[in-house]
Design a protein around this motif. Sequence first.
Motif, PDB file in Angstrom:
ATOM      1  N   ASN A  81     -17.785  43.902  38.712  1.00  0.00           N
ATOM      2  CA  ASN A  81     -18.056  45.110  37.920  1.00  0.00           C
ATOM      3  C   ASN A  81     -19.536  45.243  37.596  1.00  0.00           C
ATOM      4  OD1 ASN A  81     -15.380  45.914  37.871  1.00  0.00           O
ATOM      5  ND2 ASN A  81     -14.897  44.693  36.028  1.00  0.00           N
ATOM      6  N   VAL A  82     -20.151  44.105  37.279  1.00  0.00           N
ATOM      7  CA  VAL A  82     -21.613  44.144  36.979  1.00  0.00           C
ATOM      8  C   VAL A  82     -22.393  44.574  38.208  1.00  0.00           C
ATOM      9  CG1 VAL A  82     -23.591  42.726  36.389  1.00  0.00           C
ATOM     10  CG2 VAL A  82     -21.459  42.461  35.094  1.00  0.00           C
ATOM     11  N   ASN A  83     -22.042  44.045  39.388  1.00  0.00           N
ATOM     12  CA  ASN A  83     -22.753  44.420  40.621  1.00  0.00           C
ATOM     13  C   ASN A  83     -22.555  45.897  40.924  1.00  0.00           C
ATOM     14  OD1 ASN A  83     -23.732  41.841  41.049  1.00  0.00           O
ATOM     15  ND2 ASN A  83     -21.965  41.198  42.287  1.00  0.00           N
ATOM     16  N   ALA A  84     -21.314  46.392  40.702  1.00  0.00           N
ATOM     17  CA  ALA A  84     -21.054  47.807  40.966  1.00  0.00           C
ATOM     18  C   ALA A  84     -21.844  48.677  40.005  1.00  0.00           C
ATOM     19  CB  ALA A  84     -19.550  48.085  40.852  1.00  0.00           C
ATOM     20  N   ASP A  85     -21.881  48.294  38.735  1.00  0.00           N
ATOM     21  CA  ASP A  85     -22.652  49.063  37.761  1.00  0.00           C
ATOM     22  C   ASP A  85     -24.138  49.061  38.113  1.00  0.00           C
ATOM     23  OD1 ASP A  85     -22.756  50.515  35.183  1.00  0.00           O
ATOM     24  OD2 ASP A  85     -23.948  48.760  34.558  1.00  0.00           O
ATOM     25  N   ARG A  97     -26.467  52.355  38.996  1.00  0.00           N
ATOM     26  CA  ARG A  97     -27.739  52.673  38.295  1.00  0.00           C
ATOM     27  C   ARG A  97     -28.902  52.840  39.286  1.00  0.00           C
ATOM     28  NH1 ARG A  97     -27.657  51.756  32.755  1.00  0.00           N
ATOM     29  NH2 ARG A  97     -25.724  50.839  31.955  1.00  0.00           N
ATOM     30  N   LYS A  98     -28.925  51.998  40.295  1.00  0.00           N
ATOM     31  CA  LYS A  98     -30.002  52.115  41.302  1.00  0.00           C
ATOM     32  C   LYS A  98     -29.916  53.431  42.046  1.00  0.00           C
ATOM     33  CE  LYS A  98     -30.862  47.225  42.288  1.00  0.00           C
ATOM     34  NZ  LYS A  98     -30.819  46.164  43.322  1.00  0.00           N
ATOM     35  N   SER A  99     -28.670  53.832  42.405  1.00  0.00           N
ATOM     36  CA  SER A  99     -28.534  55.095  43.146  1.00  0.00           C
ATOM     37  C   SER A  99     -28.903  56.286  42.283  1.00  0.00           C
ATOM     38  CB  SER A  99     -27.097  55.236  43.656  1.00  0.00           C
ATOM     39  OG  SER A  99     -26.188  55.273  42.559  1.00  0.00           O
ATOM     40  N   ILE A 100     -28.502  56.250  40.972  1.00  0.00           N
ATOM     41  CA  ILE A 100     -28.869  57.340  40.070  1.00  0.00           C
ATOM     42  C   ILE A 100     -30.375  57.384  39.878  1.00  0.00           C
ATOM     43  CG2 ILE A 100     -28.676  58.168  37.701  1.00  0.00           C
ATOM     44  CD1 ILE A 100     -25.801  57.072  37.661  1.00  0.00           C
ATOM     45  N   GLY A 101     -30.975  56.231  39.748  1.00  0.00           N
ATOM     46  CA  GLY A 101     -32.440  56.196  39.577  1.00  0.00           C
ATOM     47  C   GLY A 101     -33.186  56.696  40.802  1.00  0.00           C
ATOM     48  N   ASP A 102     -32.665  56.405  42.009  1.00  0.00           N
ATOM     49  CA  ASP A 102     -33.316  56.904  43.224  1.00  0.00           C
ATOM     50  C   ASP A 102     -33.221  58.406  43.333  1.00  0.00           C
ATOM     51  OD1 ASP A 102     -33.959  54.326  43.899  1.00  0.00           O
ATOM     52  OD2 ASP A 102     -32.210  54.020  45.211  1.00  0.00           O
ATOM     53  N   GLU A 103     -32.071  59.011  42.835  1.00  0.00           N
ATOM     54  CA  GLU A 103     -31.923  60.463  42.955  1.00  0.00           C
ATOM     55  C   GLU A 103     -32.786  61.214  41.954  1.00  0.00           C
ATOM     56  OE1 GLU A 103     -27.837  61.277  42.531  1.00  0.00           O
ATOM     57  OE2 GLU A 103     -27.237  60.415  44.467  1.00  0.00           O
TER      58      GLU A 103
END
Length: 336
Positions: free
Chosen positions: A305-309, A313-319
């Motif tokens: 779950n931590v890795n998925a979260d 966050r990384k994908s949201i930050g890249d967008e």
Amino acid sequence: MPIDLTLIIVLALILIALIVLFTFVPVMLWISALAAGVKVGIFQLVGMRLRRVIPARVVNPMIKAEKAGLDVELNKLEGHYLAGGNVDRVINALIAAQRANIELSFERCAAIDLAGRNVLEAVQMSVNPKVIETPFIAGVAMDGIEVKAKARITVRANIDRLVGGAGEDTVIARVGEGIVSTIGSSNDHKKVLENPDSISQTVLKKGLDAGTAFEILSIDIADIDIGKNIGAGLQTDQADADKKIAQAKAEERRAMAVAHEQEMKARVEEMRAKVVEAEAEVPLAMSEALKSGNLGVMDYMNIQNVNADTDMRKSIGDETGHKGDDYSAPDTDRRK
């Protein structure tokens, strides 16, 4: 008939004897010497023939010296001829020296002639000085301007220093050195152009005729001209040299920077490889932990779950990262 043959033979022998006598014995030269008042015996002339001396080369100069009032011995003239000297030139030089009231002995005159110098020309130069013209001699003043000067040197032969004294080339070289030194010690080239006589005065004070066969009477600057700006050229060359040195040092620093950058990239790649290697060992470690009971199923699910979260966050930050953060909006908007 026999009497006539005998007479012919006797006459032929007498004729042959006369021919031999007049050929081997210079009778006419002996008669000329007697007519000039020169005491020379017929046997002396025969002795000259036997000593391989051409009698005319000695007797004729002796006659010339007797008529000029010179006291010269015949044996000395013959000895000078046997030594390879020019007897006629020596006698002419002695006559010229006597007419010009120049004290010159036969021994010194003969020594000068045997030394290879033209003693007659030297005596004439003592009476009538010679002018030696130098080529253009270039010197550089302290302000960096090149000055070219041509000089005329009036010299007189020094009889006392003809044997062992230096020649014209030495005089020209010394005068050229003096001109270069005088121009080089001048602060401004304009002063040299305004007073060219300062060059000759300075050069004359140095006694450049010492040890030479001449006596310098005067040095006159015949022509003077401006040459190149040596100082500016040297400065330009120095600037070019400094520029090339600076460029070489800059290129060296650039090469060192490139090498350092390549080294840092290599280190980063090495570290990335180690990270990838370490990441590859994580699943194996987790598998071993699950098998050994050190890691529970719930713990494993929490890690997933931590890795998925984290990935979300990384994908949201890249967008949204290229739009920038609007800090003037409310906090709720920013969270959206």
